[in-house]
Design a protein around this motif. Structure first.
Motif, mmCIF file in Angstrom:
data_model
loop_
_atom_site.group_PDB
_atom_site.id
_atom_site.type_symbol
_atom_site.label_atom_id
_atom_site.label_comp_id
_atom_site.label_asym_id
_atom_site.label_seq_id
_atom_site.Cartn_x
_atom_site.Cartn_y
_atom_site.Cartn_z
ATOM 1 N N ASP A 74 0.846 -1.189 0.000
ATOM 2 C CA ASP A 74 0.000 0.000 0.000
ATOM 3 C C ASP A 74 0.884 1.243 0.000
ATOM 4 O O ASP A 74 1.751 1.388 0.862
ATOM 5 C CB ASP A 74 -0.911 -0.010 1.229
ATOM 6 N N LYS A 100 -0.576 -5.615 1.024
ATOM 7 C CA LYS A 100 -2.027 -5.664 0.791
ATOM 8 C C LYS A 100 -2.487 -6.986 0.193
ATOM 9 O O LYS A 100 -3.534 -7.491 0.557
ATOM 10 C CB LYS A 100 -2.453 -4.538 -0.152
ATOM 11 N N SER A 101 -1.715 -7.489 -0.769
ATOM 12 C CA SER A 101 -2.154 -8.700 -1.456
ATOM 13 C C SER A 101 -0.980 -9.387 -2.140
ATOM 14 O O SER A 101 0.118 -8.839 -2.215
ATOM 15 C CB SER A 101 -3.236 -8.362 -2.490
ATOM 16 N N VAL A 111 -5.672 -11.871 -0.668
ATOM 17 C CA VAL A 111 -5.778 -10.544 -0.065
ATOM 18 C C VAL A 111 -5.245 -10.663 1.359
ATOM 19 O O VAL A 111 -5.725 -11.483 2.141
ATOM 20 C CB VAL A 111 -7.237 -10.027 -0.064
ATOM 21 N N GLN A 130 -4.659 -7.776 3.431
ATOM 22 C CA GLN A 130 -5.214 -6.718 4.280
ATOM 23 C C GLN A 130 -6.270 -5.965 3.484
ATOM 24 O O GLN A 130 -6.034 -5.571 2.349
ATOM 25 C CB GLN A 130 -4.078 -5.788 4.729
ATOM 26 N N SER A 131 -7.455 -5.815 4.099
ATOM 27 C CA SER A 131 -8.542 -5.123 3.425
ATOM 28 C C SER A 131 -9.424 -4.443 4.460
ATOM 29 O O SER A 131 -9.641 -4.980 5.550
ATOM 30 C CB SER A 131 -9.378 -6.131 2.619
ATOM 31 N N ASP A 132 -9.944 -3.280 4.122
ATOM 32 C CA ASP A 132 -10.899 -2.588 4.993
ATOM 33 C C ASP A 132 -12.197 -3.390 5.142
ATOM 34 O O ASP A 132 -12.940 -3.187 6.081
ATOM 35 C CB ASP A 132 -11.230 -1.202 4.433
ATOM 36 N N ASP A 133 -12.441 -4.302 4.192
ATOM 37 C CA ASP A 133 -13.660 -5.104 4.201
ATOM 38 C C ASP A 133 -13.433 -6.503 4.787
ATOM 39 O O ASP A 133 -14.265 -7.392 4.584
ATOM 40 C CB ASP A 133 -14.218 -5.220 2.779
ATOM 41 N N PRO A 175 -12.580 -10.085 0.522
ATOM 42 C CA PRO A 175 -13.469 -8.996 0.107
ATOM 43 C C PRO A 175 -14.037 -9.202 -1.298
ATOM 44 O O PRO A 175 -13.459 -9.909 -2.117
ATOM 45 C CB PRO A 175 -12.554 -7.769 0.136
ATOM 46 N N CYS A 189 -15.519 -7.156 -4.816
ATOM 47 C CA CYS A 189 -15.269 -5.918 -5.557
ATOM 48 C C CYS A 189 -16.599 -5.157 -5.659
ATOM 49 O O CYS A 189 -17.258 -5.138 -6.701
ATOM 50 C CB CYS A 189 -14.690 -6.235 -6.930
ATOM 51 N N VAL A 214 -12.410 -10.612 -4.841
ATOM 52 C CA VAL A 214 -11.170 -10.024 -5.336
ATOM 53 C C VAL A 214 -10.130 -11.123 -5.533
ATOM 54 O O VAL A 214 -9.383 -11.113 -6.513
ATOM 55 C CB VAL A 214 -10.664 -8.920 -4.384
ATOM 56 N N LYS A 253 -10.494 -1.659 -4.703
ATOM 57 C CA LYS A 253 -11.112 -0.869 -3.634
ATOM 58 C C LYS A 253 -12.081 0.170 -4.200
ATOM 59 O O LYS A 253 -13.174 0.359 -3.680
ATOM 60 C CB LYS A 253 -10.034 -0.196 -2.794
#
Length: 148
Positions: A34, A41-42, A60, A62-65, A69, A71, A83, A108
């Protein structure tokens, strides 16, 4: 070392160094980093399909979701798809020391950008520049090679 030995070594290096440089390629498995947080992140695998590179998200990290996650902001066939397993990079071709001409998806935001890939640090890192219009108007992430 004699002059003759130095000349032979220099001549050999003249052929080896360009051959090595020509082998620097985005093909392989990469940890995406990131550009805001500096955190992984992925994992993305870039493959060569008949001279055109494509990249698929393997995992993935790390994700905020949360884990796995979807898409959510994508359109078309990618809308609400996982994703992981998604092709996010396509139609990228060699352009000198870089690769360009293709597109990259930001899962994202769901936005698609033009992309330039430039190997760095002897092929251990990959500068991935996504942009709209001109390359000056964009942002760059540096990915780290996981495996060739």
């Amino acid at each position: 070392m004699s002059y003759r030995n130095c000349a032979v070594l220099a001549l050999a290096l003249a052929f080896v160094v360009p051959a090595f440089a020509a082998e620097l390629t985005p093909v392989g498995t990469w940890t995406t980093i990131d550009d805001s947080t500096g955190k992984p992140k992925s994992i993305v695998q870039i493959t060569d399909d008949g001279g055109k590179l494509q990249g698929k998200v393997l995992e993935v990290l790390q994700s905020d979701d949360g884990p796995h996650p979807l898409c959510k902001n994508c359109t078309g066939e990618r809308k609400d798809q996982p994703v992981e397993g998604m092709t996010i990079l396509w139609d990228v071709t060699r352009d000198g020391a870089s690769w360009s001409g293709g597109r990259i998806l930001d899962p994202k935001t769901g936005k698609i950008y033009k992309v330039t890939l430039t190997p760095a640090d002897g092929g251990n890192k990959l500068d991935v520049r996504g942009y709209i219009g001109f390359s000056l108007l964009g942002r760059t992430q540096t990915w780290e090679r996981k495996s060739p």
